[in-house]
Write an enzyme that holds these catalytic residues in place. Structure first.
Site, mmCIF file in Angstrom:
data_model
loop_
_atom_site.group_PDB
_atom_site.id
_atom_site.type_symbol
_atom_site.label_atom_id
_atom_site.label_comp_id
_atom_site.label_asym_id
_atom_site.label_seq_id
_atom_site.Cartn_x
_atom_site.Cartn_y
_atom_site.Cartn_z
ATOM 1 C CG ASN A 169 6.708 -0.749 -8.898
ATOM 2 O OD1 ASN A 169 7.288 -1.298 -7.963
ATOM 3 N ND2 ASN A 169 5.841 -1.381 -9.640
ATOM 4 C CE1 TYR A 170 1.644 1.176 -5.866
ATOM 5 C CE2 TYR A 170 2.764 -0.161 -7.527
ATOM 6 C CZ TYR A 170 1.681 0.592 -7.124
ATOM 7 O OH TYR A 170 0.626 0.788 -7.991
ATOM 8 C CE LYS A 192 19.291 -2.509 -2.463
ATOM 9 N NZ LYS A 192 19.118 -1.235 -3.198
ATOM 10 C CB THR A 195 19.049 3.213 -6.017
ATOM 11 O OG1 THR A 195 20.002 2.254 -5.546
ATOM 12 C CG2 THR A 195 19.742 4.550 -6.188
ATOM 13 N N GLY A 245 10.731 -7.420 -7.585
ATOM 14 C CA GLY A 245 11.475 -6.732 -8.633
ATOM 15 C C GLY A 245 11.392 -7.526 -9.923
ATOM 16 C CD GLU A 264 5.598 -9.340 -3.632
ATOM 17 O OE1 GLU A 264 4.906 -9.625 -2.671
ATOM 18 O OE2 GLU A 264 5.738 -8.184 -4.041
ATOM 19 N NE ARG A 297 -0.922 -0.164 -11.073
ATOM 20 C CZ ARG A 297 -1.818 -0.781 -11.835
ATOM 21 N NH1 ARG A 297 -1.881 -0.526 -13.124
ATOM 22 N NH2 ARG A 297 -2.651 -1.638 -11.313
ATOM 23 C CB CYS A 298 4.063 -6.115 -10.906
ATOM 24 S SG CYS A 298 2.970 -6.005 -9.502
ATOM 25 C CD GLU A 391 7.366 -6.317 -16.239
ATOM 26 O OE1 GLU A 391 6.572 -6.225 -15.321
ATOM 27 O OE2 GLU A 391 8.541 -6.719 -16.077
HETATM 28 P P1 NAP Z 1 14.866 -4.582 -10.058
HETATM 29 O O1 NAP Z 1 15.772 -3.842 -10.960
HETATM 30 O O2 NAP Z 1 14.852 -6.067 -10.131
HETATM 31 O O3 NAP Z 1 15.219 -4.079 -8.578
HETATM 32 C C1 NAP Z 1 14.468 -4.527 -7.477
HETATM 33 C C2 NAP Z 1 15.308 -4.383 -6.227
HETATM 34 O O4 NAP Z 1 16.439 -5.256 -6.304
HETATM 35 C C3 NAP Z 1 15.865 -2.983 -6.007
HETATM 36 O O5 NAP Z 1 15.823 -2.691 -4.637
HETATM 37 C C4 NAP Z 1 17.309 -3.137 -6.470
HETATM 38 O O6 NAP Z 1 18.187 -2.203 -5.870
HETATM 39 C C5 NAP Z 1 17.608 -4.526 -5.979
HETATM 40 N N1 NAP Z 1 18.757 -5.186 -6.595
HETATM 41 C C6 NAP Z 1 19.379 -4.905 -7.767
HETATM 42 N N2 NAP Z 1 20.396 -5.780 -7.975
HETATM 43 C C7 NAP Z 1 20.426 -6.604 -6.913
HETATM 44 C C8 NAP Z 1 21.212 -7.714 -6.540
HETATM 45 N N3 NAP Z 1 22.206 -8.159 -7.304
HETATM 46 N N4 NAP Z 1 20.950 -8.335 -5.384
HETATM 47 C C9 NAP Z 1 19.940 -7.922 -4.594
HETATM 48 N N5 NAP Z 1 19.147 -6.887 -4.884
HETATM 49 C C10 NAP Z 1 19.375 -6.235 -6.040
HETATM 50 O O7 NAP Z 1 13.340 -4.116 -10.293
HETATM 51 P P2 NAP Z 1 12.764 -2.651 -10.404
HETATM 52 O O8 NAP Z 1 13.182 -2.055 -11.702
HETATM 53 O O9 NAP Z 1 13.028 -1.907 -9.149
HETATM 54 O O10 NAP Z 1 11.189 -2.954 -10.439
HETATM 55 C C11 NAP Z 1 10.524 -3.261 -11.630
HETATM 56 C C12 NAP Z 1 10.228 -4.740 -11.730
HETATM 57 O O11 NAP Z 1 9.578 -5.175 -10.528
HETATM 58 C C13 NAP Z 1 9.260 -5.064 -12.838
HETATM 59 O O12 NAP Z 1 9.714 -6.212 -13.512
HETATM 60 C C14 NAP Z 1 7.950 -5.347 -12.114
HETATM 61 O O13 NAP Z 1 7.063 -6.173 -12.821
HETATM 62 C C15 NAP Z 1 8.446 -5.969 -10.859
HETATM 63 N N6 NAP Z 1 7.448 -5.875 -9.798
HETATM 64 C C16 NAP Z 1 6.815 -7.018 -9.400
HETATM 65 C C17 NAP Z 1 5.822 -6.958 -8.442
HETATM 66 C C18 NAP Z 1 5.091 -8.188 -7.998
HETATM 67 O O14 NAP Z 1 4.429 -8.117 -6.988
HETATM 68 N N7 NAP Z 1 5.185 -9.294 -8.692
HETATM 69 C C19 NAP Z 1 5.494 -5.730 -7.864
HETATM 70 C C20 NAP Z 1 6.174 -4.584 -8.288
HETATM 71 C C21 NAP Z 1 7.159 -4.668 -9.259
HETATM 72 P P3 NAP Z 1 18.688 -0.915 -6.708
HETATM 73 O O15 NAP Z 1 17.486 -0.067 -6.897
HETATM 74 O O16 NAP Z 1 19.701 -0.320 -5.800
HETATM 75 O O17 NAP Z 1 19.258 -1.412 -7.995
#
Ligand code: NAP
Length: 496
Positions: A169-170, A192, A195, A245, A264, A297-298, A391
């Site tokens: 998302n960012y 990393k 995607t 994530g 985070e 957004r988180c 969420e």
């Molecule tokens: P995600 O599915 O957890 O993916 C986050 C990152 O992890 C991506 O780069 C993903 O790569 C990678 N990843 C996936 N499987 C992995 C593994 N087994 N080992 C290491 N890395 C791996 O999250 P998202 O859908 O991108 O983002 C949404 C989530 O992020 C929401 O829950 C949101 O609340 C949270 N978030 C939190 C904050 C905060 O500051 N607390 C800020 C923004 C977002 P791929 O894309 O290649 O799968």
């Protein structure tokens, strides 16, 4: 789809390259990953699917580069970061263009993300010079039983190699919020990128490349997290993981070795609205906080907890403001755009269906076309509904009506997710007491949850994260303390 201008080096026959050892490279895997445009659901870009061997090589050159970088004067490290920030700002349009196509972020918000990221890098360079340029000295006679014969010099040294994994998302801002503190502190950085957002990440890394960081210090390993992620996060050469994530972060923290982790993770940010609140202000913040970037957004408002006595008025105000939201293409700067993937859209639909079956009130008709979901306020949500706890990460905001402040606080504290929350009231004493009772990383008073400004501490409790971010905290987290003790002769020694 071809690369353009200064970014030409990053692409080869329509497939974006990965970055290691100071060069853009084609993976020996021969495989690529397709990035779908969320709006059109058609292939937009392709990136390399890196191999484990390529990760090993990147880590090895990061190790070599880091030992030189750690000895590079702090002012010079800061200067190179300032240079990267300027290059990034200069290319905001083309980087924002990728963000629009990869994650359907409205164009104006994509530009804001890139500019904010450049400012973050510059601030980080300045803050790093201030906080890393300073040490501490302790003298032994302040501890009982000691003479004044030991002096302890305390300084901060880098950890080594920081692995940065940002979410979709960012893809630029949450990458640089890891890269800049790591580099100013003297670390090497392996990125990393997500995607969806990888090409924006590649362009951003190219700006660092052009700024002239040593070969190997920064690398950008592309590929699906589900394929290359475990190998990266469990790599013995990695000395720190900074991850943003969802639940993936919980799994990583269980598998990672004995290294510092910055996590985070998700949020279920509640918005408590009291009887005495300025309801126009609360409504405006619920709409902006809940629906900006389609709720992805988180810190989006993910649950409204409103006192029953003012709920009808608040809901009406929110619905009126929602009717002004524009829905459509990110290129047209619409407020509501397609959510990032079809699986996200289906997940959101599952939450909506569950609420419908269990009797919630829909303030608008539910509508979805492909990945585009029309903004929806769901009233009379009860604790037995998934929307009360999960969420959505989409343009759907649930409302739970409460009869006491305690009920609102109890709901907030019963959630596994505890990133931020907010409270609307005109009574500042009440606001502070509620903030004190809310077990979340941050509480905003009379404003929607939000991450910035980027130098404020930012952290989640419980399943929302480990550690605290914000520029200063991240720099500190990416260093360790080193002490040198000077042992002087005991006081009986004569100086001649
Ligand atoms: P995600 O599915 O957890 O993916 C986050 C990152 O992890 C991506 O780069 C993903 O790569 C990678 N990843 C996936 N499987 C992995 C593994 N087994 N080992 C290491 N890395 C791996 O999250 P998202 O859908 O991108 O983002 C949404 C989530 O992020 C929401 O829950 C949101 O609340 C949270 N978030 C939190 C904050 C905060 O500051 N607390 C800020 C923004 C977002 P791929 O894309 O290649 O799968």
């Amino acid at each position: 789809m071809a690369g353009f201008g200064i970014f030409q080096d990053t692409i080869d026959q329509d497939v974006y390259k990965y970055y290691a050892d100071g060069e853009w490279k084609v993976s020996s895997s021969g495989n690529s990953v397709i990035i779908l445009n969320p709006s059109t659901r058609q292939p937009q870009y392709k990136i390399q699917a890196c191999t484990q061997d390529e990760v090993n090589k990147a880590v090895q050159s990061a190790k070599e580069a880091q030992s030189i970088w750690a000895k590079t004067p702090l002012w010079k490290r800061a200067e190179t970061l300032h240079k990267a920030a300027a290059i990034l700002k200069e290319h905001k349009e083309s980087i924002a263009g990728c963000i629009v196509k990869e994650i359907a972020k409205p164009h104006k918000d994509a530009i804001t993300e890139v500019v904010r990221s450049a400012d973050l890098i510059s601030y980080c360079a300045e803050e790093g010079v201030r906080i890393l340029g300073e040490g501490k000295m302790l003298v032994s006679d302040s501890f009982p039983g000691n003479e004044r014969n030991k002096m302890c010099l305390v300084s901060k040294i880098p950890l080594g190699i920081v692995l940065a994994i940002p979410p979709f998302n960012y893809p630029v801002n949450l990458a640089v919020s890891k890269i800049a503190p790591a580099l100013i502190a003297g670390n090497a950085l392996v990125l990393k990128p997500p995607t969806q957002g990888a090409v924006a990440g590649i362009h951003m890394v190219h700006c660092f490349h052009l700024a002239g960081f040593p070969k190997g210090l920064i690398s950008c390993i592309t590929g699906k997290g589900s394929e290359i992620g475990d190998f990266l996060t469990m790599h013995p050469g990695v000395n720190c993981i900074s991850f943003t994530g969802g639940d993936t972060g919980i799994a990583i923290s269980k598998k990672a070795g004995m290294i510092p982790l910055q996590m985070e993770l998700g949020g279920k940010d509640v918005c408590i609205v009291l009887e005495d609140a300025d309801l126009d202000l609360a409504a405006a913040n619920i709409v902006k906080g809940g629906f900006s970037y389609s709720g992805q957004r988180c810190t989006a408002v993910k649950l409204v907890l409103v006192m029953e006595t003012v709920a009808d008025v608040l809901v009406e105000k929110v619905v009126t403001l929602m009717s002004k939201l524009t829905i459509g293409a990110p290129e047209d700067d619409c407020d509501i755009t397609a959510v990032v993937t079809e699986s996200s859209a289906k997940f959101i639909e599952g939450l909506v269906d569950d609420a419908r079956v269990k009797g919630a009130t829909f303030c608008q008709e539910y509508r979805r076309e492909g990945n585009l979901i029309w903004p929806l306020l769901v009233d009379n949500v009860r604790p037995d509904m998934r929307l009360a706890w999960e969420e959505p990460f989409g343009p759907v905001v649930p409302v739970v009506r409460i009869t006491s402040v305690e009920e609102g606080i109890h709901h907030c504290n019963a959630s596994n997710l505890a990133l931020q929350g907010c409270v609307f009231t005109r009574d500042i004493n009440k606001a502070i007491m509620i903030s004190d009772a809310m077990e979340t990383g941050t509480v905003q008073i009379n404003s929607a949850p939000s991450r910035g400004p980027d130098h404020f501490p930012f952290q989640g409790l419980r399943d929302s994260g480990i550690g605290s971010q914000g520029i200063t905290n991240s720099i500190n987290m990416m260093t360790k303390v080193k002490t040198t003790v000077i042992n002087l002769p005991l006081p009986s020694y004569t100086m001649g």
